[in-house]
Design an enzyme around this catalytic site. Sequence first.
Site, PDB file in Angstrom:
ATOM      1  N   GLY A 106       0.847  -1.186   0.000  1.00  0.00           N
ATOM      2  CA  GLY A 106       0.000   0.000   0.000  1.00  0.00           C
ATOM      3  C   GLY A 106       0.881   1.232   0.000  1.00  0.00           C
ATOM      4  O   GLY A 106       2.109   1.134   0.095  1.00  0.00           O
ATOM      5  N   TYR A 107       0.259   2.400  -0.101  1.00  0.00           N
ATOM      6  CA  TYR A 107       1.015   3.633  -0.253  1.00  0.00           C
ATOM      7  C   TYR A 107       0.639   4.634   0.835  1.00  0.00           C
ATOM      8  O   TYR A 107      -0.534   4.856   1.100  1.00  0.00           O
ATOM      9  CB  TYR A 107       0.772   4.222  -1.642  1.00  0.00           C
ATOM     10  CG  TYR A 107       1.403   3.335  -2.701  1.00  0.00           C
ATOM     11  CD1 TYR A 107       2.684   3.575  -3.142  1.00  0.00           C
ATOM     12  CD2 TYR A 107       0.739   2.201  -3.169  1.00  0.00           C
ATOM     13  CE1 TYR A 107       3.299   2.728  -4.051  1.00  0.00           C
ATOM     14  CE2 TYR A 107       1.345   1.349  -4.087  1.00  0.00           C
ATOM     15  CZ  TYR A 107       2.626   1.624  -4.520  1.00  0.00           C
ATOM     16  OH  TYR A 107       3.237   0.777  -5.409  1.00  0.00           O
ATOM     17  N   LEU A 108       1.660   5.200   1.466  1.00  0.00           N
ATOM     18  CA  LEU A 108       1.439   6.290   2.414  1.00  0.00           C
ATOM     19  C   LEU A 108       1.316   7.603   1.650  1.00  0.00           C
ATOM     20  O   LEU A 108       0.743   8.565   2.137  1.00  0.00           O
ATOM     21  CB  LEU A 108       2.605   6.382   3.401  1.00  0.00           C
ATOM     22  CG  LEU A 108       2.917   5.101   4.173  1.00  0.00           C
ATOM     23  CD1 LEU A 108       4.055   5.338   5.152  1.00  0.00           C
ATOM     24  CD2 LEU A 108       1.681   4.601   4.906  1.00  0.00           C
ATOM     25  N   LEU A 109       1.882   7.594   0.462  1.00  0.00           N
ATOM     26  CA  LEU A 109       1.843   8.802  -0.366  1.00  0.00           C
ATOM     27  C   LEU A 109       1.986   8.389  -1.823  1.00  0.00           C
ATOM     28  O   LEU A 109       2.860   7.596  -2.166  1.00  0.00           O
ATOM     29  CB  LEU A 109       3.021   9.718   0.025  1.00  0.00           C
ATOM     30  CG  LEU A 109       3.231  10.967  -0.818  1.00  0.00           C
ATOM     31  CD1 LEU A 109       2.080  11.950  -0.626  1.00  0.00           C
ATOM     32  CD2 LEU A 109       4.537  11.661  -0.451  1.00  0.00           C
ATOM     33  N   ASN A 145       2.278   0.610 -10.076  1.00  0.00           N
ATOM     34  CA  ASN A 145       1.590  -0.053  -8.961  1.00  0.00           C
ATOM     35  C   ASN A 145       0.837   0.947  -8.087  1.00  0.00           C
ATOM     36  O   ASN A 145      -0.254   0.667  -7.604  1.00  0.00           O
ATOM     37  CB  ASN A 145       2.562  -0.869  -8.113  1.00  0.00           C
ATOM     38  CG  ASN A 145       2.855  -2.244  -8.705  1.00  0.00           C
ATOM     39  OD1 ASN A 145       2.942  -3.222  -7.989  1.00  0.00           O
ATOM     40  ND2 ASN A 145       2.976  -2.350 -10.028  1.00  0.00           N
TER      41      ASN A 145
END
Lengths: 160, 160
Positions: free
Chosen positions: B30-33, B144
């Site tokens: 997942g992505y924090l930013l 992604n």
Amino acid sequence: MAKEIERKFLVDHQRWSAMVKPAGQNFRQGYLLTDPEKTIRVRTTSTKGYLTIKGKNVGATRTEFEYEIPHEEATALLNDFSSTELSKIRYEIEHSNKLWEVDVFLGHNEGLVVAEIELISEEESFEIPEWIDKEVTHDQRYYNSNLTLAPFNTWNWESE
Amino acid sequence: MAKEIERKFLVDHQRWSAMVKPAGQNFRQGYLLTDPEKTIRVRTTSTKGYLTIKGKNVGATRTEFEYEIPHEEATALLNDFSSTELSKIRYEIEHSNKLWEVDVFLGHNEGLVVAEIELISEEESFEIPEWIDKEVTHDQRYYNSNLTLAPFNTWNWESE
């Protein structure tokens, strides 16, 4: 991962100046992300680098994830990936068996001196040193992430 | 800190299915930013965790900073700090002395199979395996980070 419970106070400049202090450490720090839910901070000291993710404050508590990273990479992240930054000198002062971290801000935040104490629980009592002024734990302007965006020297005191 | 030079291709499903493959590894990320200038990714495998900061793509190249972090902390970051995520199975395939990473996407990206090859320079030549379909290095939909926001199964093929 840790729960960080911290209270924050302004420092009385006159009493602080009069104190005999240990040597301070130069911190440079910037943010890859600042939003109300989380911040991602990069910090360098003279020899070390850190990447720190912090969650939202709930009272005086927030979740913190801190990783030491190579100084050279932290410097590259500050130079190339962070749009705003601040610098300060940190002093560690022991008082009645508790550690106080006192930050003397530089640059656009010059004139601001803030002391923080880390606690085991929100209810923990501690002795307040005589060089401590009013508490600002819940004043979001004093969040370091906000001080990079709206530095102390730009504050409009007339509206206080 | 590293320069990552990578080319990306779609995989021919039929030929891929017919291949004898090594065991794959489950990735959750997942992505924090996610923004055009940088992404901050958290990834877990079955036993490890990683925090990765990537800069903007310039051609097939971008700067990457990757740090291994405790699996438990990466999981907490995915659960509490990342709003969107994806999962995939990664296979490592050697072909003509080069390593190909083939990602078989799951969930909302099911049906997508992408192969990446890491290069020493943008000009490096390499042999294309017969199970490779067209190149998508420069198609940002296949990043992604973008696949967590606009998964493959939501794409509108009519406009193609």
